[in-house]
Design an enzyme around this catalytic site. Structure first.
Site, PDB file in Angstrom:
ATOM      1  N   GLY A   1       0.815  -1.211   0.000  1.00  0.00           N
ATOM      2  CA  GLY A   1       0.000   0.000   0.000  1.00  0.00           C
ATOM      3  C   GLY A   1       0.849   1.261   0.000  1.00  0.00           C
TER       4      GLY A   1
ATOM      5  CG  ASN B   1      -3.879   4.139   9.654  1.00  0.00           C
ATOM      6  OD1 ASN B   1      -4.205   5.170   9.075  1.00  0.00           O
ATOM      7  ND2 ASN B   1      -2.780   4.042  10.370  1.00  0.00           N
TER       8      ASN B   1
ATOM      9  CD  GLN C   1      -6.523  -0.355   8.084  1.00  0.00           C
ATOM     10  OE1 GLN C   1      -7.331  -1.235   8.329  1.00  0.00           O
ATOM     11  NE2 GLN C   1      -5.231  -0.487   8.363  1.00  0.00           N
TER      12      GLN C   1
ATOM     13  CB  SER D   1      -2.147  -3.004   1.281  1.00  0.00           C
ATOM     14  OG  SER D   1      -1.081  -3.798   1.735  1.00  0.00           O
TER      15      SER D   1
ATOM     16  CG  HIS E   1      -0.085  -6.577   4.620  1.00  0.00           C
ATOM     17  ND1 HIS E   1      -0.147  -6.213   5.942  1.00  0.00           N
ATOM     18  CD2 HIS E   1       0.382  -5.501   3.955  1.00  0.00           C
ATOM     19  CE1 HIS E   1       0.289  -4.960   6.066  1.00  0.00           C
ATOM     20  NE2 HIS E   1       0.613  -4.510   4.872  1.00  0.00           N
TER      21      HIS E   1
ATOM     22  CB  THR F   1       9.776 -10.166 -12.757  1.00  0.00           C
ATOM     23  OG1 THR F   1      10.857  -9.964 -13.669  1.00  0.00           O
ATOM     24  CG2 THR F   1       8.985 -11.402 -13.155  1.00  0.00           C
TER      25      THR F   1
ATOM     26  CB  CYS G   1       3.437   2.626  10.685  1.00  0.00           C
ATOM     27  SG  CYS G   1       2.506   1.570   9.586  1.00  0.00           S
TER      28      CYS G   1
HETATM   29  N1  PLP Z   1      -2.450   3.214   4.336  1.00  0.00           N
HETATM   30  C1  PLP Z   1      -3.128   2.808   5.409  1.00  0.00           C
HETATM   31  C2  PLP Z   1      -4.409   3.489   5.764  1.00  0.00           C
HETATM   32  C3  PLP Z   1      -2.644   1.755   6.187  1.00  0.00           C
HETATM   33  O1  PLP Z   1      -3.326   1.348   7.254  1.00  0.00           O
HETATM   34  C4  PLP Z   1      -1.421   1.147   5.823  1.00  0.00           C
HETATM   35  C5  PLP Z   1      -0.833   0.088   6.660  1.00  0.00           C
HETATM   36  O2  PLP Z   1      -1.090  -0.016   7.830  1.00  0.00           O
HETATM   37  C6  PLP Z   1      -0.772   1.594   4.668  1.00  0.00           C
HETATM   38  C7  PLP Z   1      -1.313   2.636   3.955  1.00  0.00           C
HETATM   39  C8  PLP Z   1       0.505   0.968   4.211  1.00  0.00           C
HETATM   40  O3  PLP Z   1       0.252  -0.284   3.633  1.00  0.00           O
HETATM   41  P1  PLP Z   1       1.469  -1.318   3.483  1.00  0.00           P
HETATM   42  O4  PLP Z   1       1.749  -1.839   4.832  1.00  0.00           O
HETATM   43  O5  PLP Z   1       0.918  -2.366   2.550  1.00  0.00           O
HETATM   44  O6  PLP Z   1       2.585  -0.561   2.896  1.00  0.00           O
END
Ligand code: PLP
Length: 404
Positions: free
Chosen positions: A90, A170, A198, A218, A220, A256, A344
């Protein structure tokens, strides 16, 4: 069970068996890989051809990749000429959207708009762009973490080229007025990007109904493994790649393709489509139940964000007079996984920029915990949480110099 963080231990010495017993309430940070997704990966492990190769192995891989691309495009209502650029995550999708678009609009005479509650993968790009001369407006949010649409309207200038505002936050789950933002962008001929990491797979999206030009997601966060993400990009939006390479992904992202990751996220999307509405209702009930049980057993707490305006899977709570770190350690010891602030930023002891933007005091923000639910959570897990949490909070408050 005792699970204490023991950074001095080598990975092979960690009590991995007991990890399976943990209760996982941190699905906004990342989701487990679903069993069905694991099966899809296992059954495609021999698909090793390079999707760019023009022989049977390559062409087969290409077919699989394109099928998933098509499924994602259909899911968001994209048209044939719109693009889905597969990325690594993401954060990369957000960087590509914002930086890639602005590479065609030089600083000095370009105004861009974002909000005060973005994820760092958008917020830090805007900070950087501001430092190199772009004119940036940061739209504030109200007490529930919803952006002030009137301020957005007022901030539009003749030279505004881009609005980037997240779909849902998030940390608190606050859902943004995306349709209104899209309308303002369209009326003023401004490109609109939304970070839907999210919200994707939880709130249905039609990029044409909502007037979204670019949308990031994203893998995951929707039960696929890490290492795969995407940026949906409407026809006519010109981007400059940030990873130059061999022309993959419409020439927008060299490298790739992560074929297995794409197959995995494709399967994850199928499951999202099957479960979406039922799952949102189930998680909403779990969240409501936790709100009620917290209210009944723990005094002096605040729910950050009006639950009716936040996503079903996220609940952010401030516990007065204590630091979230204390709660986190207490819950870790009991094998219950939650986050303080956003994952994060969880190694920094600064109050969350999202909560302070909502008017939460720095002290309350430092005492905030995010519970986030997912497909593998059961209502009964709340019993274990609630048999431990009140005691942890009470003990922490007894020792707190600021709680009275
Ligand atoms: N944007 C939001 C709102 C998120 O919650 C997150 C990850 O927690 C991201 C972006 C970043 O995604 P990624 O972990 O796949 O880089």
């Amino acid at each position: 069970m005792t699970i204490l963080p023991q950074p001095s231990k080598r990975p092979e010495e960690y009590p991995f068996e007991s990890l399976a017993e943990c209760i996982y309430f941190d699905n906004a940070a990342t989701t487990p890989v679903r069993e069905e997704v694991k099966d899809a990966i296992k059954s495609h492990l021999d698909v090793f051809g390079n999707p760019s190769s023009k022989h049977p192995k390559g062409l087969f891989a290409r077919q699989l990749v394109e099928r998933v691309r098509q499924d994602f495009k259909e899911y968001v209502g994209a048209k044939a000429k719109d693009k889905l650029i597969f990325t690594g995550c993401g954060s990369e999708s957000n960087n590509l959207a914002v930086q890639g678009f602005l590479s065609n609009h030089r600083p000095g005479n370009t105004h861009i708009i974002t909000s005060t509650i973005e994820h760092p993968s958008v917020a830090n790009v805007f900070k950087h762009l501001e430092s190199v001369g772009y004119d940036v407006s940061y739209i504030p949010v109200d007490v529930d973490g919803i952006i002030k649409v009137d301020e957005l309207k007022r901030s539009v200038k003749r030279n505004t080229k881009l609005i980037s505002i997240m779909f849902a936050n998030n940390e608190t789950g606050s859902i943004q007025p995306i349709a209104e933002i899209g309308r303002i962008a369209r009326e003023n001929n401004i490109v609109f990007h939304t970070d839907a990491v999210q919200a994707f797979g939880k709130i249905p999206v039609d990029i044409y109904e909502l007037e979204i030009d670019m949308l990031s997601f994203s893998g995951h966060k929707i039960y696929a493994p890490k290492g795969i993400g995407g940026l949906i990009c409407r026809e006519g939006i010109e981007l400059v790649p940030i990873i130059h390479g061999g022309g993959q992904e419409y020439g927008m992202r060299g490298g790739t393709e992560n074929t297995l990751g794409i197959i995995a996220v494709g399967r994850a999307l199928e499951l999202v489509k099957e479960n979406n509405a039922r799952e949102a209702e189930r998680l909403g009930k779990m969240k409501q139940s936790l709100i009620e049980r917290l209210g009944e057993t723990i005094p002096d707490i605040t729910i950050n964000g009006d639950p009716s305006k936040t996503m079903a899977h996220i609940l952010n709570v401030s516990f007065k007079g204590i630091e979230a770190e204390t709660i986190l350690i207490g819950l870790n010891t009991e094998g219950i996984c939650v986050s303080k602030g956003s994952a994060c930023s969880s190694d920094k002891i600064i109050p969350s920029h999202v909560l302070t933007a909502m008017g939460v005091s720095a002290r309350d923000a430092l005492g905030s915990i995010r519970f986030s639910f997912g497909a593998y959570n059961e209502m009964s897990e709340l019993d274990r949480l609630m048999s431990k949490l009140p005691g942890i909070v009470e003990r922490a408050r007894e020792m707190s110099p600021v709680y009275s």
